[in-house]
Design a protein around this motif. Sequence first.
Motif, PDB file in Angstrom:
ATOM      1  N   ARG A  58       0.013  -0.765   0.014  1.00  0.00           N
ATOM      2  CA  ARG A  58      -0.413  -0.250   0.177  1.00  0.00           C
ATOM      3  C   ARG A  58       0.377   1.290   0.421  1.00  0.00           C
ATOM      4  O   ARG A  58       2.201   1.314  -0.309  1.00  0.00           O
ATOM      5  N   ALA A  59       0.072   2.256  -0.581  1.00  0.00           N
ATOM      6  CA  ALA A  59       1.464   3.677  -0.330  1.00  0.00           C
ATOM      7  C   ALA A  59       0.469   4.849   0.055  1.00  0.00           C
ATOM      8  O   ALA A  59      -1.084   4.626  -0.387  1.00  0.00           O
ATOM      9  N   CYS A  66       4.250  13.237  -3.455  1.00  0.00           N
ATOM     10  CA  CYS A  66       4.634  12.468  -2.950  1.00  0.00           C
ATOM     11  C   CYS A  66       3.838  11.932  -1.972  1.00  0.00           C
ATOM     12  O   CYS A  66       2.673  12.135  -1.692  1.00  0.00           O
ATOM     13  N   ALA A  67       4.897  10.137  -1.813  1.00  0.00           N
ATOM     14  CA  ALA A  67       3.898   9.347  -1.754  1.00  0.00           C
ATOM     15  C   ALA A  67       5.014   8.519  -1.100  1.00  0.00           C
ATOM     16  O   ALA A  67       6.567   8.371  -0.458  1.00  0.00           O
ATOM     17  N   ALA A  68       4.951   7.358   0.121  1.00  0.00           N
ATOM     18  CA  ALA A  68       5.224   6.762   0.957  1.00  0.00           C
ATOM     19  C   ALA A  68       4.252   5.443   0.759  1.00  0.00           C
ATOM     20  O   ALA A  68       3.574   5.165   0.763  1.00  0.00           O
ATOM     21  N   ILE A  69       5.557   4.201   0.124  1.00  0.00           N
ATOM     22  CA  ILE A  69       5.069   2.671   0.470  1.00  0.00           C
ATOM     23  C   ILE A  69       5.529   2.169   1.861  1.00  0.00           C
ATOM     24  O   ILE A  69       6.037   2.651   2.182  1.00  0.00           O
ATOM     25  N   ASN A  97       4.494   9.330 -10.908  1.00  0.00           N
ATOM     26  CA  ASN A  97       5.826  10.144 -11.334  1.00  0.00           C
ATOM     27  C   ASN A  97       5.580  10.932 -10.601  1.00  0.00           C
ATOM     28  O   ASN A  97       5.877  11.817  -9.992  1.00  0.00           O
ATOM     29  N   GLN A  98       5.242  10.467  -8.479  1.00  0.00           N
ATOM     30  CA  GLN A  98       5.419  10.911  -7.419  1.00  0.00           C
ATOM     31  C   GLN A  98       7.438  10.613  -6.869  1.00  0.00           C
ATOM     32  O   GLN A  98       7.541   9.516  -7.126  1.00  0.00           O
ATOM     33  N   ASN A  99       7.598  11.942  -6.184  1.00  0.00           N
ATOM     34  CA  ASN A  99       8.304  11.343  -5.294  1.00  0.00           C
ATOM     35  C   ASN A  99       7.933  10.154  -4.043  1.00  0.00           C
ATOM     36  O   ASN A  99       6.925  10.135  -3.968  1.00  0.00           O
ATOM     37  N   ALA A 104      13.158  -0.180   3.880  1.00  0.00           N
ATOM     38  CA  ALA A 104      13.287  -1.446   3.413  1.00  0.00           C
ATOM     39  C   ALA A 104      13.437  -2.940   4.733  1.00  0.00           C
ATOM     40  O   ALA A 104      13.453  -2.242   6.113  1.00  0.00           O
ATOM     41  N   VAL A 105      13.302  -3.831   4.555  1.00  0.00           N
ATOM     42  CA  VAL A 105      13.283  -4.200   5.659  1.00  0.00           C
ATOM     43  C   VAL A 105      14.905  -4.865   5.647  1.00  0.00           C
ATOM     44  O   VAL A 105      15.432  -4.658   4.152  1.00  0.00           O
TER      45      VAL A 105
END
Length: 142
Positions: A58-59, A66-69, A97-99, A104-105
């Motif tokens: 999910r994001a 701006c986005a975060a996964i 095309n967002q930042n 990361a595990v």
Amino acid sequence: MEIFLRFDLENIDWKSVCEIFEKAPLGTRDPVKLMIASENSAVVCFAWDSNRIIGFGRALSDGVTCAAIYDLCLLPEYQSKGIGRLIMNGILEKLQNQNVILYAVPGKQGFYEKLGFKTMLTAMGSFIDMEKMKQMNYISKD
């Protein structure tokens, strides 16, 4: 294998999704909290093999820049078969095309590097359980 992606929340068995986290292994999740987090996410992606959920990601996003996964996970028997890449590419395509940043595990950074992600030099975090994040090697121990 008949793998396909879905980007909706219809008829999701949240206990099954939480089992993926445990088997991946990425720890435990509460089904209700995961459902609420997913409902509040800009993008959700479920990987299915026929009628079985085998992976999830999910994001969050502001919809523009701006986005975060979060929470990319896959059952162990499906790992190293290109399905994680399929989920990531599906999410990234929806983010248009967002930042994008992500956690990361520890030890899995190479997977994200292959997708074009780079280690950040200035990222910082404030966590509810700082000691747990240190033990899991997400933050430095100093």
